[in-house]
Design a protein around this motif. Structure first.
Motif, short mmCIF file in Angstrom:
data_model
loop_
_atom_site.label_atom_id
_atom_site.label_comp_id
_atom_site.label_asym_id
_atom_site.label_seq_id
_atom_site.Cartn_x
_atom_site.Cartn_y
_atom_site.Cartn_z
N LEU A 8 0.82 -1.21 0.00
CA LEU A 8 0.00 0.00 0.00
C LEU A 8 0.85 1.27 0.00
CD1 LEU A 8 -2.79 -1.11 2.50
CD2 LEU A 8 -3.02 -0.77 0.04
N TYR A 9 2.16 1.10 0.22
CA TYR A 9 3.05 2.26 0.23
C TYR A 9 4.25 2.00 -0.66
CZ TYR A 9 0.58 4.33 4.21
OH TYR A 9 -0.36 4.89 5.03
N ASN A 13 4.69 5.40 -6.15
CA ASN A 13 3.26 5.69 -6.31
C ASN A 13 2.95 7.17 -6.11
OD1 ASN A 13 2.49 3.16 -7.01
ND2 ASN A 13 1.54 2.63 -5.05
N TYR A 14 3.78 7.84 -5.28
CA TYR A 14 3.50 9.25 -5.02
C TYR A 14 3.68 10.06 -6.30
CZ TYR A 14 2.91 13.57 -2.49
OH TYR A 14 2.40 14.76 -2.07
N HIS A 211 -2.17 11.00 1.44
CA HIS A 211 -2.80 9.69 1.34
C HIS A 211 -3.82 9.60 0.20
CE1 HIS A 211 -0.88 8.93 5.21
NE2 HIS A 211 -1.00 7.67 4.89
N ASN A 214 -3.14 6.73 -2.07
CA ASN A 214 -3.75 5.43 -1.77
C ASN A 214 -5.20 5.38 -2.24
OD1 ASN A 214 -1.42 5.87 -0.03
ND2 ASN A 214 -1.94 3.92 0.90
N SER A 217 -5.27 5.01 -6.04
CA SER A 217 -4.87 3.66 -6.40
C SER A 217 -6.01 2.67 -6.15
CB SER A 217 -3.62 3.25 -5.61
OG SER A 217 -3.26 1.92 -5.89
N ALA A 218 -6.68 2.81 -4.99
CA ALA A 218 -7.79 1.92 -4.66
C ALA A 218 -8.96 2.13 -5.62
CB ALA A 218 -8.25 2.17 -3.22
#
Length: 227
Positions: A8-9, A13-14, A211, A214, A217-218
């Motif tokens: 999840l991290y 991804n950022y 966040h 996240n 992404s979800a």
């Protein structure tokens, strides 16, 4: 290096997702970006010291993106490992002390004649009630405080200001009272207190905003699963 798609991290991804939500609320994102820039620029406090506060606050919020970004920025500003560790120790102290201070409320809850008032400035002196219960443990908590807040590579004034920032992250009224008074006693000016609080505000809000990576992404993963 292979990375599980269950992670999840991811640092990558950022960069990959951070801008994805911006088109859906451009003015609000722009406003926060401008506020964040203002909060961290040179003022009564230097931008370099504000980055040290930001690092401490990032450890209080526990945001891995914020830790990565602000430690990287702090390193570019030549903050040392010693300075960073001392700032992290202040963060740990104040988070712990906020729980410790709430012990007064626990003791008050055990009284038959407890007051309706749950938060009173006078409750701060009630922390001494723990000493006869477990003197060794009580003394060790006070010793931890003395060691952490003592001026070393980071001065006692700077540590007191960092403590004010973390107190605003914990939201503990006792900690805000205690560490603001301490900062004033160490020589902090009201302008420095104000700027410290704004750095804490930027980082606390920034943690939630970071966040969004996240969330995006979800969201797209669920879209892909449903398509």
């Amino acid at each position: 290096m292979s990375i599980s798609n269950e992670s999840l991290y991811l640092r990558s991804n950022y960069a990959k997702y951070a801008a994805k939500f911006v088109p859906f609320a451009p003015e609000t994102f722009k406003a926060f970006s401008e506020f964040n820039k203002l909060a961290l620029q040179d003022g009564a406090l230097s931008g370099k010291f504000k980055e040290l506060i930001a690092i401490a606050v990032a450890h209080a919020t526990g945001c891995p993106y914020c830790i990565d970004i602000h430690v990287t920025t702090g390193h570019k500003l030549q903050l040392t490992k010693e300075e960073i560790f001392e700032a992290i120790a202040v963060s740990a102290l104040v988070k712990g002390y906020s729980a410790f201070y709430h012990g007064v409320n626990a003791l008050n809850a055990l009284r038959d004649d407890r007051d309706d008032e749950l938060y009173s400035r006078s409750n701060l002196t009630g922390i001494e009630q723990f000493e006869p219960i477990n003197e060794q443990l009580y003394t060790s908590v006070l010793e931890f405080r003395r060691n952490v807040l003592a001026g070393q590579v980071v001065s006692s004034l700077e540590k007191a200001l960092i403590a004010v920032a973390i107190a605003h992250i914990t939201g503990c009224a006792y900690s805000i009272e205690d560490f603001t008074v301490l900062a004033q006693q160490e020589g902090a000016a009201i302008e420095e207190i104000a700027e410290t609080i704004l750095v804490a505000t930027a980082l606390k809000a920034g943690s939630a905003l970071a966040h969004r990576v996240n969330a995006y992404s979800a969201f797209i993963r669920e879209d892909e699963n449903n398509s």
